[in-house]
Design an enzyme around this catalytic site. Structure first.
Site, short mmCIF file in Angstrom:
data_model
loop_
_atom_site.label_atom_id
_atom_site.label_comp_id
_atom_site.label_asym_id
_atom_site.label_seq_id
_atom_site.Cartn_x
_atom_site.Cartn_y
_atom_site.Cartn_z
N VAL A 223 13.94 0.26 -28.46
CA VAL A 223 13.75 0.73 -29.61
C VAL A 223 12.94 1.95 -29.25
O VAL A 223 12.39 2.12 -27.59
CB VAL A 223 12.69 -0.10 -30.67
CG1 VAL A 223 13.75 -1.03 -31.47
CG2 VAL A 223 11.82 -0.52 -30.00
N SER A 224 12.87 3.21 -29.99
CA SER A 224 12.42 4.48 -29.10
C SER A 224 10.39 4.68 -29.26
O SER A 224 10.00 4.67 -28.70
CB SER A 224 12.83 5.75 -29.93
OG SER A 224 13.96 5.99 -30.40
N SER A 225 9.68 3.57 -30.15
CA SER A 225 8.75 3.51 -30.19
C SER A 225 7.76 2.16 -30.05
O SER A 225 8.66 1.61 -30.55
CB SER A 225 8.17 4.29 -31.31
OG SER A 225 8.14 4.35 -32.74
N GLN B 20 8.82 -0.03 -33.35
CA GLN B 20 9.96 -0.07 -34.26
C GLN B 20 9.46 -2.07 -33.32
O GLN B 20 9.67 -2.38 -32.75
CB GLN B 20 10.63 0.13 -33.87
CG GLN B 20 11.05 2.18 -33.98
CD GLN B 20 11.97 2.53 -34.11
OE1 GLN B 20 11.81 3.12 -32.45
NE2 GLN B 20 13.01 3.45 -34.62
N SER C 245 11.61 6.37 -26.09
CA SER C 245 12.36 6.90 -26.20
C SER C 245 13.73 7.32 -25.24
O SER C 245 13.10 6.79 -24.63
CB SER C 245 11.57 8.07 -26.54
OG SER C 245 12.72 9.87 -26.20
#
Length: 219
Positions: A8-10, A13, A36
Site C-alpha cells: 500500500v502507498s502509505s 492504509q 509509495s
C-alpha cells in the site's frame, strides 16, 4: 514455492485485504510494505522479494498496480522475475497454469500482461484527467474544498484525532519529524503539514532546520 508481494502507498492504509487474498491463493511467503510505488529502488521488500525468488517459484500479487505504477516499472520487475526462472501471476488476471506447453503458457501470459499493463496505465491517466477536470469545474463554481484532512483536531475518526494530538505534543516537546514518525507511524508529509500549521499560528517556535532533523536527532 508460491511467493506473494503486497503493498500500500502509505502507513494509513491497510494490507489485510491483499494478504487475505494471497493466503487464499496458497501463497507460502509474503513480502509486504507500506511505501509509495513511485520508485522501485525505494521499496526494500520488493528488492528482498526479487533477491529471494528462485527457479520454478511463482510470484503473486493481488493486482498489477501493487507491483508497479507504470508499464516501464512493471516490465522491469516482471523481467527480473523471469530472469530468476520464476513466473508471475496477478490474481485479477486469468491463470494459464492449466496450459501444458510451457512455451505456449509463457507466450499467452506475456501477451496478456502487455495488454493489461498499458490498459492499467491508460486508466490511471484517465482518472487523473477526470480528477483534474472535476477540480477545475468545482473551482469555477466556488465549491472546491480540496482533499479532506485526515489528521486534525476535528477529525471524525478518533484514531486520527489522537494521532494529531500526539504529534502536536511531541513537536512542542522538541521531537523531530523523524522521531514522531517512528513513534506514531504517520507520514512525514502529514507531520510537516502539522508542524507548519503550528508554526504559522505561533504555537511552535520557528527553528532553522538542521542535518539532524531528518536523522531523528542522531549525530
Amino acid at each position: 514455492m508460491k511467493i506473494g508481494y503486497a503493498r500500500v502507498s502509505s502507513t494509513e492504509q491497510n494490507l489485510a485485504r491483499q494478504i487475505d487474498a494471497l493466503q487464499k491463493a496458497g501463497v507460502e511467503k509474503i513480502f509486504q510494505e507500506k511505501v509509495s510505488g513511485a520508485s522501485i529502488s525505494a521499496r526494500p521488500q520488493l528488492q528482498a522479494m526479487l533477491s529471494f525468488i528462485r527457479e520454478k517459484d511463482t510470484v503473486y500479487v493481488l493486482s498489477l498496480d501493487r507491483l508497479g505504477r507504470n508499464s516501464k516499472d512493471l516490465s522491469n520487475i516482471i523481467q527480473q522475475i523471469s530472469d530468476s526462472g520464476a513466473t508471475f501471476q496477478s490474481l485479477d488476471l486469468p491463470d494459464f497454469a492449466a496450459v501444458q506447453d510451457e512455451n505456449l503458457r509463457n507466450m499467452l501470459t506475456s501477451i496478456l500482461l502487455t495488454v493489461f499493463k498499458y490498459q492499467a496505465e491508460a486508466e490511471r491517466k484517465n482518472i487523473r484527467e477526470r480528477q483534474a477536470e472535476g477540480i477545475r469545474l468545482a473551482k469555477q463554481r466556488g465549491v472546491y474544498k480540496g482533499k479532506p484532512v485526515l489528521y486534525s483536531p476535528h477529525s471524525p475518526n478518533p484514531r486520527y484525532r489522537h494521532a494529531y494530538k500526539e504529534t502536536v505534543r511531541m513537536l512542542r516537546s522538541g521531537a523531530t519529524a523523524a522521531q514522531v514518525r517512528r513513534e506514531l507511524g504517520i507520514s512525514m508529509n502529514t507531520i510537516y503539514r502539522i508542524k507548519s500549521e503550528l508554526t504559522a499560528k505561533g504555537k511552535l517556535p520557528q527553528k532553522k532546520p538542521t542535518e539532524n532533523d531528518d536523522l531523528g536527532g542522531v549525530k
